[in-house]
Design a protein around this motif. Structure first.
Motif, PDB file in Angstrom:
ATOM      1  N   SER A 139      49.843  36.103  31.144  1.00 16.14           N
ATOM      2  CA  SER A 139      49.836  35.204  30.046  1.00 16.14           C
ATOM      3  C   SER A 139      50.111  33.645  30.473  1.00 16.14           C
ATOM      4  O   SER A 139      50.192  33.740  31.641  1.00 16.14           O
ATOM      5  CB  SER A 139      51.036  35.620  29.085  1.00 16.14           C
ATOM      6  OG  SER A 139      52.192  35.107  29.590  1.00 16.14           O
ATOM      7  N   PRO A 140      49.387  32.770  29.581  1.00 12.58           N
ATOM      8  CA  PRO A 140      49.413  31.392  29.953  1.00 12.58           C
ATOM      9  C   PRO A 140      50.903  30.958  30.458  1.00 12.58           C
ATOM     10  O   PRO A 140      51.714  31.538  29.601  1.00 12.58           O
ATOM     11  CB  PRO A 140      48.865  30.793  28.728  1.00 12.58           C
ATOM     12  CG  PRO A 140      48.134  31.747  28.134  1.00 12.58           C
ATOM     13  CD  PRO A 140      48.954  33.039  28.563  1.00 12.58           C
ATOM     14  N   SER A 141      51.110  30.123  31.409  1.00 16.08           N
ATOM     15  CA  SER A 141      52.337  29.552  31.565  1.00 16.08           C
ATOM     16  C   SER A 141      52.877  28.767  30.650  1.00 16.08           C
ATOM     17  O   SER A 141      52.416  27.716  30.130  1.00 16.08           O
ATOM     18  CB  SER A 141      52.202  28.674  33.042  1.00 16.08           C
ATOM     19  OG  SER A 141      53.606  28.269  33.296  1.00 16.08           O
ATOM     20  N   ALA A 192      57.756  32.057  29.807  1.00 21.36           N
ATOM     21  CA  ALA A 192      57.927  33.252  29.404  1.00 21.36           C
ATOM     22  C   ALA A 192      58.968  34.059  30.314  1.00 21.36           C
ATOM     23  O   ALA A 192      59.425  33.465  31.444  1.00 21.36           O
ATOM     24  CB  ALA A 192      56.823  34.154  29.405  1.00 21.36           C
ATOM     25  N   GLY A 201      45.524  29.618  28.445  1.00 21.85           N
ATOM     26  CA  GLY A 201      45.333  29.748  29.729  1.00 21.85           C
ATOM     27  C   GLY A 201      44.171  29.645  30.477  1.00 21.85           C
ATOM     28  O   GLY A 201      43.011  29.647  29.988  1.00 21.85           O
ATOM     29  N   HIS A 204      53.641  38.209  34.172  1.00 25.88           N
ATOM     30  CA  HIS A 204      52.891  36.913  35.289  1.00 25.88           C
ATOM     31  C   HIS A 204      52.489  35.952  34.592  1.00 25.88           C
ATOM     32  O   HIS A 204      51.452  36.306  33.490  1.00 25.88           O
ATOM     33  CB  HIS A 204      51.929  38.066  35.990  1.00 25.88           C
ATOM     34  CG  HIS A 204      52.379  39.284  36.711  1.00 25.88           C
ATOM     35  ND1 HIS A 204      53.383  38.937  38.092  1.00 25.88           N
ATOM     36  CD2 HIS A 204      52.455  40.516  36.246  1.00 25.88           C
ATOM     37  CE1 HIS A 204      53.520  40.268  38.186  1.00 25.88           C
ATOM     38  NE2 HIS A 204      53.155  41.094  37.358  1.00 25.88           N
ATOM     39  N   GLU A 205      52.800  34.732  34.938  1.00 26.27           N
ATOM     40  CA  GLU A 205      52.065  33.768  34.203  1.00 26.27           C
ATOM     41  C   GLU A 205      51.074  32.955  34.917  1.00 26.27           C
ATOM     42  O   GLU A 205      51.288  33.071  36.357  1.00 26.27           O
ATOM     43  CB  GLU A 205      53.202  32.731  33.713  1.00 26.27           C
ATOM     44  CG  GLU A 205      54.284  33.000  32.723  1.00 26.27           C
ATOM     45  CD  GLU A 205      55.118  31.757  32.276  1.00 26.27           C
ATOM     46  OE1 GLU A 205      55.098  32.033  31.078  1.00 26.27           O
ATOM     47  OE2 GLU A 205      55.585  31.140  32.993  1.00 26.27           O
TER      48      GLU A 205
END
Length: 389
Positions: A39-41, A44, A67, A54-55
C-alpha cells in the motif's frame, strides 16, 4: 491460497477501499489462507490480521496518499510468490502490480471501486473524462478478472470496452450495525445532545469531500423539526460549513467502531447526496442499523435502495426532490419504522463472511483462467547451432 493484496488505500486512511480490504484480510486469515499487503506510505501498521503490510513511496493529493510505481513492488511479489494478486481500486500502484503479475503468469483480480472518470466529469473536464476512462481501461485490461460493485458500474465498464467483468458487492457488519443500538446508552446520549426537543435527526456518514456533494443538504434549509448530523472529515469541511451556515447542523467528526454504530443508531433517516458512488457502503450500514435511506438515482444506490420499501431515490439534478423525500420521512414516523425494518431485512444476506466467500470463488476463477491462458501459449523450441549447420 496465497493472496497478494495491492491496495491504493489502507490504514490509517479510512474509506470504503480500506474497510473492504481489512474485511477481506480477516476472512483470509480465518480460512487459513496466506496474504500480504502492498500500500502507499501513510503510516500503516506493520501487520494486520497477522499478515505483513509493506508500504511503498507515495505523494499526497487532497489529503489522500497516492502510491507511486516502485521496483519494490515486483520484488515483494517475487518474494511472496502469490497464487493471485488482488488489486483494490487500482490506479498507479495497482496498474504496476497487475502488469507484474502478468509477466510472471500470476492471476490478477482488479476490484473497481473508485469512479475516477466521474470526478473528472463533475469538474467539467470533458477531455479529462475521456482520458480517465482510457486509463481505467488500460489498468483493467491487464487483469484476468474485474469485479464491479454495482450494475451501474458494470454498465459503465462495458461502455468503456472493459471485458471479463463480474459483479461483487460489499459486505456489512450485521452485529456492529444493528437496530438494538438505538436503545444503548451511547445512542441515547447522542440523541439528547442533538435532538433534546424530539426533533427528527437526518444523518450522513462519510468523507467530507467534493465528490460527496454535501453542500446539497442546503436544500433542507427551513424544513421544520429536523436536526442534521454529519459524521466524517475531509477537505470540503470549509465549503460544507459555508453552505449550511445557519442550519441546525452538528459535526461529529470521524468516528469508528462502537461510536460510529451509536451515531448511525441516533439517526432517524440517512441521506447520501453524492452521485458518484460506485457502491454506497454507508447506505448498507444505515440499512443494517434499521434506518431508511434517501439517495440519488445514480450509481450504486440504485441497487441498494428499493423505492418506497426501504427508502427513496431522488433525481440527481433535482435538489427539490431530495427535500421532498426527506420531508415525507420527517413527517411520518411509522413510515420510517417500516422502511427501517425493510432495510434491515434487505442486508441480512450480505454479511462480510458471505461476500468474502464469493471473492475467494472469483480468485479461483481468475487462477483457472490464467492457467488456461498459459496452457494455450505456443511452445517455442530453441534450435541448436549444430543442427542449423
Amino acid at each position: 491460497m496465497r493472496v497478494a493484496v495491492v491496495s491504493e488505500s489502507f490504514l490509517p486512511t479510512l474509506n470504503g477501499v480500506t474497510t473492504s480490504v481489512c474485511r477481506v484480510l480477516e476472512h483470509l486469515r480465518d480460512r487459513g489462507h496466506e496474504a500480504m499487503v502492498i500500500s502507499p506510505s501513510a503510516g500503516a501498521p506493520k501487520h494486520f490480521a497477522g499478515f505483513p503490510i509493506h508500504e511503498v513511496p507515495a505523494f499526497a493529493y487532497r489529503q489522500f496518499p497516492v502510491g507511486l510505481p516502485s521496483p519494490q513492488v515486483q520484488r515483494l511479489l517475487d518474494e511472496f510468490s502469490p497464487d493471485v494478486v488482488h488489486a483494490a481500486s487500482p490506479f498507479l500502484l495497482g496498474a504496476q502490480a497487475i502488469a507484474a503479475a502478468g509477466r510472471r503468469d500470476v492471476a490478477s483480480v482488479a476490484v473497481f471501486q473508485t469512479d475516477v472518470a466521474g470526478y473528472a466529469r463533475r469538474n467539467g473536464l470533458g477531455a479529462a473524462t475521456r482520458l480517465a476512462w482510457r486509463l481505467v481501461r488500460w489498468v483493467h485490461d491487464g487483469a484476468d478478472l474485474t469485479l464491479a460493485p454495482s450494475t451501474a458500474s458494470m454498465s459503465d465498464l462495458a461502455d468503456a470496452g472493459i471485458e471479463r467483468v463480474r459483479r461483487w458487492g460489499r459486505g456489512v457488519d450485521l452485529e456492529t450495525y444493528h437496530p438494538r443500538n438505538r436503545l444503548g446508552a451511547s445512542t441515547l446520549s447522542l440523541r439528547q445532545r442533538v435532538a433534546a426537543g424530539g426533533e427528527v435527526v437526518v444523518g450522513y456518514v462519510g468523507r467530507i469531500a467534493p465528490e460527496k456533494q454535501l453542500e446539497r443538504l442546503a436544500a433542507l434549509r427551513g424544513l421544520p423539526g429536523i436536526r442534521i448530523v454529519i459524521v466524517g472529515g475531509g477537505p470540503s469541511m470549509p465549503s460544507v460549513k459555508r453552505a449550511l451556515r445557519g442550519m441546525p447542523v452538528t459535526f461529529f467528526g470521524t468516528l469508528t467502531g462502537g461510536e460510529l454504530a451509536a451515531a448511525y443508531a441516533s439517526f432517524d433517516l440517512f441521506v447520501h447526496p453524492g452521485t458518484e458512488e460506485t457502491f454506497g457502503q454507508t447506505i448498507q450500514e444505515a440499512h443494517a442499523s434499521g434506518i431508511p435511506v434517501v439517495a440519488p438515482r445514480a450509481g450504486g444506490p440504485i441497487d441498494l435502495v428499493r423505492v418506497g420499501e426501504n427508502g427513496y431515490l431522488f433525481e440527481p439534478d433535482d435538489n427539490a426532490s431530495l427535500r421532498t423525500f426527506v420531508e415525507v420521512l420527517v413527517r411520518d414516523g411509522q413510515l420510517r419504522l417500516r422502511m427501517g425494518e425493510a432495510g434491515r431485512r434487505a442486508v441480512l444476506g450480505r454479511s462480510w463472511d458471505s461476500i468474502c466467500g464469493e471473492l475467494v470463488g472469483h480468485y479461483r476463477s481468475a487462477i483457472a483462467s490464467r492457467r488456461d491462458l498459459v496452457a494455450a501459449k505456443p511452445v517455442t523450441r530453441k534450435v541448436s547451432r549444430s543442427r542449423e549447420s
